[in-house]
Scaffold this active site. Sequence first.
Site, PDB file in Angstrom:
ATOM      1  N   ASP A  33      -7.959  26.742 -94.812  1.00  0.00           N
ATOM      2  CA  ASP A  33      -9.067  26.730 -95.779  1.00  0.00           C
ATOM      3  C   ASP A  33      -8.829  27.762 -96.889  1.00  0.00           C
ATOM      4  O   ASP A  33      -8.111  28.741 -96.697  1.00  0.00           O
ATOM      5  CB  ASP A  33     -10.374  27.027 -95.032  1.00  0.00           C
ATOM      6  N   GLY A  34      -9.460  27.543 -98.038  1.00  0.00           N
ATOM      7  CA  GLY A  34      -9.443  28.519 -99.121  1.00  0.00           C
ATOM      8  C   GLY A  34      -8.507  28.182-100.270  1.00  0.00           C
ATOM      9  O   GLY A  34      -8.331  29.000-101.177  1.00  0.00           O
ATOM     10  N   ASN A  35      -7.954  26.967-100.260  1.00  0.00           N
ATOM     11  CA  ASN A  35      -7.063  26.582-101.366  1.00  0.00           C
ATOM     12  C   ASN A  35      -7.808  26.590-102.702  1.00  0.00           C
ATOM     13  O   ASN A  35      -7.272  27.035-103.730  1.00  0.00           O
ATOM     14  CB  ASN A  35      -6.504  25.174-101.150  1.00  0.00           C
ATOM     15  N   SER A  78     -10.109  16.220 -93.682  1.00  0.00           N
ATOM     16  CA  SER A  78     -11.132  15.803 -92.723  1.00  0.00           C
ATOM     17  C   SER A  78     -11.777  14.493 -93.160  1.00  0.00           C
ATOM     18  O   SER A  78     -11.688  14.100 -94.334  1.00  0.00           O
ATOM     19  CB  SER A  78     -12.215  16.883 -92.612  1.00  0.00           C
ATOM     20  N   ASN A  81     -13.834  15.086 -96.059  1.00  0.00           N
ATOM     21  CA  ASN A  81     -13.197  15.430 -97.347  1.00  0.00           C
ATOM     22  C   ASN A  81     -13.148  14.246 -98.319  1.00  0.00           C
ATOM     23  O   ASN A  81     -12.910  14.424 -99.514  1.00  0.00           O
ATOM     24  CB  ASN A  81     -11.788  16.016 -97.143  1.00  0.00           C
ATOM     25  N   ARG A 203     -16.464  28.486 -88.728  1.00  0.00           N
ATOM     26  CA  ARG A 203     -16.964  27.210 -88.187  1.00  0.00           C
ATOM     27  C   ARG A 203     -15.793  26.270 -87.962  1.00  0.00           C
ATOM     28  O   ARG A 203     -14.708  26.447 -88.526  1.00  0.00           O
ATOM     29  CB  ARG A 203     -18.003  26.567 -89.105  1.00  0.00           C
ATOM     30  N   LEU A 204     -16.048  25.242 -87.148  1.00  0.00           N
ATOM     31  CA  LEU A 204     -14.987  24.305 -86.789  1.00  0.00           C
ATOM     32  C   LEU A 204     -14.861  23.157 -87.784  1.00  0.00           C
ATOM     33  O   LEU A 204     -13.809  22.522 -87.855  1.00  0.00           O
ATOM     34  CB  LEU A 204     -15.230  23.732 -85.382  1.00  0.00           C
TER      35      LEU A 204
HETATM   36  C1  IPE Z   1     -12.118  21.944 -93.334  1.00  0.00           C
HETATM   37  O1  IPE Z   1     -12.320  22.635 -94.518  1.00  0.00           O
HETATM   38  C2  IPE Z   1     -11.160  20.812 -93.545  1.00  0.00           C
HETATM   39  C3  IPE Z   1      -9.771  21.187 -93.774  1.00  0.00           C
HETATM   40  C4  IPE Z   1      -9.288  22.389 -93.809  1.00  0.00           C
HETATM   41  C5  IPE Z   1      -8.869  20.089 -93.962  1.00  0.00           C
HETATM   42  P1  IPE Z   1     -13.535  22.303 -95.495  1.00  0.00           P
HETATM   43  O2  IPE Z   1     -13.420  23.234 -96.622  1.00  0.00           O
HETATM   44  O3  IPE Z   1     -13.542  20.846 -95.801  1.00  0.00           O
HETATM   45  O4  IPE Z   1     -14.789  22.632 -94.576  1.00  0.00           O
HETATM   46  P2  IPE Z   1     -16.268  23.058 -94.985  1.00  0.00           P
HETATM   47  O5  IPE Z   1     -16.807  22.005 -95.893  1.00  0.00           O
HETATM   48  O6  IPE Z   1     -16.186  24.389 -95.654  1.00  0.00           O
HETATM   49  O7  IPE Z   1     -17.005  23.155 -93.675  1.00  0.00           O
HETATM   50  C1  IPE Z   2      -8.803  23.556 -97.699  1.00  0.00           C
HETATM   51  O1  IPE Z   2      -9.098  24.223 -98.882  1.00  0.00           O
HETATM   52  C2  IPE Z   2      -8.020  22.289 -97.931  1.00  0.00           C
HETATM   53  C3  IPE Z   2      -8.801  21.049 -97.693  1.00  0.00           C
HETATM   54  C4  IPE Z   2     -10.013  20.999 -97.245  1.00  0.00           C
HETATM   55  C5  IPE Z   2      -8.126  19.817 -98.004  1.00  0.00           C
HETATM   56  P1  IPE Z   2     -10.445  23.945 -99.677  1.00  0.00           P
HETATM   57  O2  IPE Z   2     -10.193  22.914-100.711  1.00  0.00           O
HETATM   58  O3  IPE Z   2     -11.553  23.608 -98.739  1.00  0.00           O
HETATM   59  O4  IPE Z   2     -10.679  25.356-100.351  1.00  0.00           O
HETATM   60  P2  IPE Z   2     -12.075  26.058-100.631  1.00  0.00           P
HETATM   61  O5  IPE Z   2     -12.829  26.107 -99.348  1.00  0.00           O
HETATM   62  O6  IPE Z   2     -12.774  25.224-101.676  1.00  0.00           O
HETATM   63  O7  IPE Z   2     -11.707  27.414-101.140  1.00  0.00           O
HETATM   64 MG    MG Z   3     -12.963  24.762 -97.828  1.00  0.00          MG
END
Ligand code: IPE
Ligand code: IPE
Ligand code: MG
Length: 250
Positions: A33-35, A78, A81, A203-204
């Site tokens: 997470d966090g990209n 997910s 997503n 969270r999961l």
């Molecule tokens: C979880 O991250 C899904 C992946 C890392 C692929 P999200 O960024 O989609 O999750 P939420 O929305 O913060 O719970």
């Molecule tokens: C996780 O990074 C990658 C995917 C869910 C595909 P995010 O795109 O959720 O990054 P944030 O949470 O917005 O920083």
């Molecule tokens: Mg995210």
Amino acid sequence: MTYQAPSTKETHSIVTIDVSPDRVPRHIGIIMDGNGRWAKQRGLPRLAGHSAGTEKIEEIVQAASDFGVKVLTLYAFSTENWGRPSTEVSGLMRLVAETLNRELEAMKQQGVKFQHSGSLAEIEPDLAQLIRHGVEETKENDKIVLNIAFNYGGRAEIVKAVQEIVAAGISAECITEALIDEHLYTAGLPDPDLIIRTAGEFRLSNFLIWQAAYAEFYSTPIFWPDFTSEHLAAAIRAYAKRERKFGMIK
Ligand code: IPE
Ligand code: IPE
Ligand code: MG
């Protein structure tokens, strides 16, 4: 005992975990997470963050393998997503294809068995075929399993398992935890011992919700594109100090 993870990128130093082999998690799941936040911090579009995130996969798989981890599940996309803007979704699909094309040869060389957890039914045929090809090409490898949770949702996975069990005409009294396990995408894999989530969330988000019943959870504030083998080593060291009781008294 000391393990060394020879770095795949010359910018990283050699990392050791100093953890005894019986304390190394057999299966680690990572919620990458966090990209988006990584990109925002730099004034870049979100997809630049996703692209930078894919660059970390090879290093982390190699380090996990060197540390003695047998299964690494990476949460890549997910079922929820799909609700993101269509340009982000299509960009993510393209990145998955590019990453798989780029990494397949290295995975073959390094003994990585590539697997997929999730549904390919909604995935564009060329990409679905590329994933099936990657699985097929690496199926004899046994150094580490790289399981990509892609178009994956824990609830959808349980629904799928129930549908298969009902369709097979299995009677209620024959339904056991082991039977449900056999109908999950992760059939045959050990349950995750450790779930790591980057970017400071706790969270999961529908990741391995059945399998992670007794997993240890580790959250780090590091955004996924900044996550290195040293951060992985830190998570394993923290895990090695945990006491797992599985509901019992030590
Ligand atoms: C979880 O991250 C899904 C992946 C890392 C692929 P999200 O960024 O989609 O999750 P939420 O929305 O913060 O719970
Ligand atoms: C996780 O990074 C990658 C995917 C869910 C595909 P995010 O795109 O959720 O990054 P944030 O949470 O917005 O920083
Ligand atoms: Mg995210």
